[in-house]
Design a protein around this motif. Sequence first.
Motif, PDB file in Angstrom:
ATOM      1  N   ALA A  42       0.824  -1.210   0.000  1.00  8.09           N
ATOM      2  CA  ALA A  42       0.000   0.000   0.000  1.00  8.09           C
ATOM      3  C   ALA A  42       0.862   1.266   0.000  1.00  8.09           C
ATOM      4  O   ALA A  42       0.567   2.237  -0.704  1.00  8.09           O
ATOM      5  N   ILE A  43       1.936   1.262   0.785  1.00  6.12           N
ATOM      6  CA  ILE A  43       2.828   2.427   0.838  1.00  6.12           C
ATOM      7  C   ILE A  43       3.475   2.667  -0.520  1.00  6.12           C
ATOM      8  O   ILE A  43       3.513   3.784  -1.038  1.00  6.12           O
ATOM      9  N   ALA A  44       3.996   1.583  -1.118  1.00  9.32           N
ATOM     10  CA  ALA A  44       4.701   1.716  -2.397  1.00  9.32           C
ATOM     11  C   ALA A  44       3.769   2.151  -3.522  1.00  9.32           C
ATOM     12  O   ALA A  44       4.118   3.006  -4.342  1.00  9.32           O
ATOM     13  N   ILE A  45       2.563   1.573  -3.550  1.00 10.41           N
ATOM     14  CA  ILE A  45       1.658   1.829  -4.668  1.00 10.41           C
ATOM     15  C   ILE A  45       0.907   3.142  -4.522  1.00 10.41           C
ATOM     16  O   ILE A  45       0.824   3.929  -5.470  1.00 10.41           O
ATOM     17  N   THR A  46       0.360   3.409  -3.325  1.00 10.37           N
ATOM     18  CA  THR A  46      -0.519   4.573  -3.166  1.00 10.37           C
ATOM     19  C   THR A  46       0.163   5.807  -2.594  1.00 10.37           C
ATOM     20  O   THR A  46      -0.250   6.930  -2.879  1.00 10.37           O
ATOM     21  N   THR A  53       8.010  -1.960 -12.078  1.00  8.68           N
ATOM     22  CA  THR A  53       9.379  -2.456 -11.931  1.00  8.68           C
ATOM     23  C   THR A  53       9.885  -2.214 -10.515  1.00  8.68           C
ATOM     24  O   THR A  53      10.528  -3.088  -9.913  1.00  8.68           O
ATOM     25  N   GLN A  54       9.611  -1.040  -9.953  1.00  8.39           N
ATOM     26  CA  GLN A  54      10.044  -0.731  -8.586  1.00  8.39           C
ATOM     27  C   GLN A  54       9.338  -1.627  -7.571  1.00  8.39           C
ATOM     28  O   GLN A  54       9.947  -2.058  -6.588  1.00  8.39           O
ATOM     29  N   ILE A  55       8.053  -1.919  -7.812  1.00  8.96           N
ATOM     30  CA  ILE A  55       7.320  -2.800  -6.911  1.00  8.96           C
ATOM     31  C   ILE A  55       7.907  -4.206  -6.954  1.00  8.96           C
ATOM     32  O   ILE A  55       8.061  -4.880  -5.928  1.00  8.96           O
ATOM     33  N   GLY A  56       8.267  -4.667  -8.156  1.00  5.22           N
ATOM     34  CA  GLY A  56       8.912  -5.965  -8.283  1.00  5.22           C
ATOM     35  C   GLY A  56      10.245  -6.008  -7.553  1.00  5.22           C
ATOM     36  O   GLY A  56      10.577  -6.989  -6.883  1.00  5.22           O
ATOM     37  N   LEU A  57      11.017  -4.912  -7.666  1.00  7.18           N
ATOM     38  CA  LEU A  57      12.306  -4.833  -6.970  1.00  7.18           C
ATOM     39  C   LEU A  57      12.107  -4.825  -5.453  1.00  7.18           C
ATOM     40  O   LEU A  57      12.830  -5.509  -4.718  1.00  7.18           O
ATOM     41  N   LEU A  58      11.111  -4.060  -4.987  1.00  2.00           N
ATOM     42  CA  LEU A  58      10.822  -3.999  -3.552  1.00  2.00           C
ATOM     43  C   LEU A  58      10.451  -5.368  -3.014  1.00  2.00           C
ATOM     44  O   LEU A  58      10.947  -5.796  -1.965  1.00  2.00           O
ATOM     45  N   SER A  59       9.585  -6.064  -3.721  1.00  3.81           N
ATOM     46  CA  SER A  59       9.196  -7.407  -3.295  1.00  3.81           C
ATOM     47  C   SER A  59      10.396  -8.357  -3.315  1.00  3.81           C
ATOM     48  O   SER A  59      10.560  -9.192  -2.420  1.00  3.81           O
ATOM     49  N   GLY A  60      11.243  -8.216  -4.326  1.00  6.60           N
ATOM     50  CA  GLY A  60      12.426  -9.060  -4.420  1.00  6.60           C
ATOM     51  C   GLY A  60      13.385  -8.859  -3.269  1.00  6.60           C
ATOM     52  O   GLY A  60      14.002  -9.810  -2.771  1.00  6.60           O
ATOM     53  N   GLY A 244       6.329 -14.412  -8.673  1.00 10.24           N
ATOM     54  CA  GLY A 244       5.802 -13.510  -9.689  1.00 10.24           C
ATOM     55  C   GLY A 244       4.304 -13.323  -9.563  1.00 10.24           C
ATOM     56  O   GLY A 244       3.787 -12.207  -9.697  1.00 10.24           O
ATOM     57  N   ILE A 245       3.589 -14.413  -9.270  1.00  6.78           N
ATOM     58  CA  ILE A 245       2.134 -14.334  -9.110  1.00  6.78           C
ATOM     59  C   ILE A 245       1.785 -13.448  -7.921  1.00  6.78           C
ATOM     60  O   ILE A 245       0.890 -12.600  -7.995  1.00  6.78           O
ATOM     61  N   ARG A 246       2.493 -13.644  -6.801  1.00  3.67           N
ATOM     62  CA  ARG A 246       2.184 -12.890  -5.586  1.00  3.67           C
ATOM     63  C   ARG A 246       2.435 -11.397  -5.738  1.00  3.67           C
ATOM     64  O   ARG A 246       1.692 -10.574  -5.211  1.00  3.67           O
ATOM     65  N   VAL A 247       3.501 -11.025  -6.421  1.00  5.68           N
ATOM     66  CA  VAL A 247       3.812  -9.603  -6.544  1.00  5.68           C
ATOM     67  C   VAL A 247       2.833  -8.900  -7.480  1.00  5.68           C
ATOM     68  O   VAL A 247       2.601  -7.693  -7.369  1.00  5.68           O
ATOM     69  N   LEU A 248       2.209  -9.650  -8.393  1.00  2.00           N
ATOM     70  CA  LEU A 248       1.297  -9.041  -9.364  1.00  2.00           C
ATOM     71  C   LEU A 248      -0.140  -8.932  -8.846  1.00  2.00           C
ATOM     72  O   LEU A 248      -0.900  -8.077  -9.322  1.00  2.00           O
ATOM     73  N   LEU A 249      -0.526  -9.772  -7.884  1.00  2.00           N
ATOM     74  CA  LEU A 249      -1.906  -9.742  -7.401  1.00  2.00           C
ATOM     75  C   LEU A 249      -2.303  -8.382  -6.811  1.00  2.00           C
ATOM     76  O   LEU A 249      -3.385  -7.875  -7.135  1.00  2.00           O
ATOM     77  N   PRO A 250      -1.488  -7.764  -5.935  1.00  2.00           N
ATOM     78  CA  PRO A 250      -1.881  -6.438  -5.438  1.00  2.00           C
ATOM     79  C   PRO A 250      -2.029  -5.398  -6.555  1.00  2.00           C
ATOM     80  O   PRO A 250      -2.900  -4.527  -6.482  1.00  2.00           O
ATOM     81  N   ILE A 251      -1.181  -5.494  -7.581  1.00  2.00           N
ATOM     82  CA  ILE A 251      -1.294  -4.553  -8.708  1.00  2.00           C
ATOM     83  C   ILE A 251      -2.602  -4.796  -9.449  1.00  2.00           C
ATOM     84  O   ILE A 251      -3.313  -3.855  -9.828  1.00  2.00           O
ATOM     85  N   LEU A 252      -2.944  -6.063  -9.653  1.00  2.00           N
ATOM     86  CA  LEU A 252      -4.196  -6.422 -10.326  1.00  2.00           C
ATOM     87  C   LEU A 252      -5.398  -5.857  -9.571  1.00  2.00           C
ATOM     88  O   LEU A 252      -6.306  -5.262 -10.165  1.00  2.00           O
ATOM     89  N   LEU A 257      -8.180  -3.353 -11.232  1.00  3.10           N
ATOM     90  CA  LEU A 257      -9.581  -3.473 -10.827  1.00  3.10           C
ATOM     91  C   LEU A 257     -10.048  -2.314  -9.953  1.00  3.10           C
ATOM     92  O   LEU A 257     -11.213  -2.267  -9.556  1.00  3.10           O
ATOM     93  N   SER A 258      -9.114  -1.398  -9.612  1.00  2.05           N
ATOM     94  CA  SER A 258      -9.439  -0.170  -8.854  1.00  2.05           C
ATOM     95  C   SER A 258     -10.127  -0.456  -7.514  1.00  2.05           C
ATOM     96  O   SER A 258     -11.024   0.287  -7.096  1.00  2.05           O
ATOM     97  N   MET A 259      -9.712  -1.510  -6.843  1.00  4.90           N
ATOM     98  CA  MET A 259     -10.233  -1.781  -5.500  1.00  4.90           C
ATOM     99  C   MET A 259      -9.388  -1.052  -4.465  1.00  4.90           C
ATOM    100  O   MET A 259      -8.303  -0.548  -4.766  1.00  4.90           O
ATOM    101  N   SER A 260      -9.853  -1.026  -3.225  1.00  2.00           N
ATOM    102  CA  SER A 260      -9.134  -0.347  -2.149  1.00  2.00           C
ATOM    103  C   SER A 260      -8.194  -1.319  -1.434  1.00  2.00           C
ATOM    104  O   SER A 260      -8.295  -2.543  -1.602  1.00  2.00           O
TER     105      SER A 260
END
Length: 420
Positions: A42-46, A53-60, A244-252, A257-260
């Motif tokens: 939430a901090i990284a995205i919002t 790419t940065q979110i992938g690096l952060l998760s990594g 890869g699946i886990r890091v993409l789910l929050p983005i999805l 999907l514009s959820m909270s």
Amino acid sequence: MLLSVRSWLHHPLTHNSAFMHLWAGQTAAEVGFQVATLATSAIAITLLHATETQIGLLSGLQTLAFLLVGLPAGAWVDGWRKRRVMIAANLTRITALTSIPLAYILSSLTLVHLMVVAALLGLSTVFFDVAYQSYVPLIASRRYIGAANGRLEASYQVGLAGGPGLGGWLLGIVAPPLVYLLTASTYVASTWAIWRIRTPEPAPVRAGGTLVAQIREGLAFVRGQRLLYPLFSCIAAAAFASAGIRVLLPILVLRTLSMSATQLGLLLSAGAIGGFLGALTRPLWIGHLGIGRTLVITNIVGVLVLLAQPASIHAPAMAAWIIAVSGVTSSYFLTVYNVTQMSLRQEICPPHMLGRMNAIFRFAVWGVMPLGSFVAGLVASWAGVEATMYIFTATAIAAGIAMGFTPAARIRGASAADAS
């Protein structure tokens, strides 16, 4: 189901004070971990508006330590008191976590700071996880290793159920960085529970030779095990794809999907219902199918249902339900699989080699996760989130199918001794 609950209540492990304290400490830590994971996304995205790419690096970065120090950590932990290692790891996590809300209050929070904390948490988790997995056989009879791992996996699922939901609720009423204070408090509770263990720990066996020689001895042990080594390769491939699946789910959920963040937390929590049931009913699978077929079937089915998550984009009105139901189903089957493969490893391994064996498998699982997370972020920035989730899910399914051709898949009974 009621019979399974009663068997847990009257099981010898319930009267094992050392294990019950370890179990309590692990449960508290898992709740905190799940809250922190959601808050980090939430901090990284919002708040910091990080790119894919940065979110992938952060998760990594959260799992990079498994790749860098995973193998030597196993050799070190074999020669250390496991309880002390767990306490030291928790204290390090508490210190790192409290720096985030402090930086936010001082208006100095940056993405780099968040990445540094993520890396420190990962480093602490390397030592904590290797220590607690090596500690279980020391305080629980080898006869009860499967049951002990089932309870610890249930702790993980309790954290997965309560953590994201609690974190999502908190994210709705306070700033994301302040949620880290709750996470720090759960690690305080975990430290207290583990400190309360009074059962004397056997003196660690000091392995001879250099650190490199000790690591080589551990690698040689795994490589020489006909049941473990092929399984090791399949687990590594599956872990790469799963990251890869886990890091993409929050983005999805949050972007596509514009959820909270609150909705994301609830969706992740729903999945844990299946995981808890999986930990509870695993003995039924082993009793009917044996270890081998349980490993393969539950792994493939658990990943296969995840294909529904990216497909939910095409049914936005039902997307939340699709993601929740697929999460519950996947978590159920993958929990049965995870407990089974972990118990098989611990049953085979001699006590003096537990730290190195667990570290090698952690290296295979968590060590490739930063690579999977980073690659997923790169591919998603080029091909899109939906297509990338299909690619990584298909890779995980292929790894599960390959597992069906390993010697471990041919174990017909409930013990490694039943291998054909």
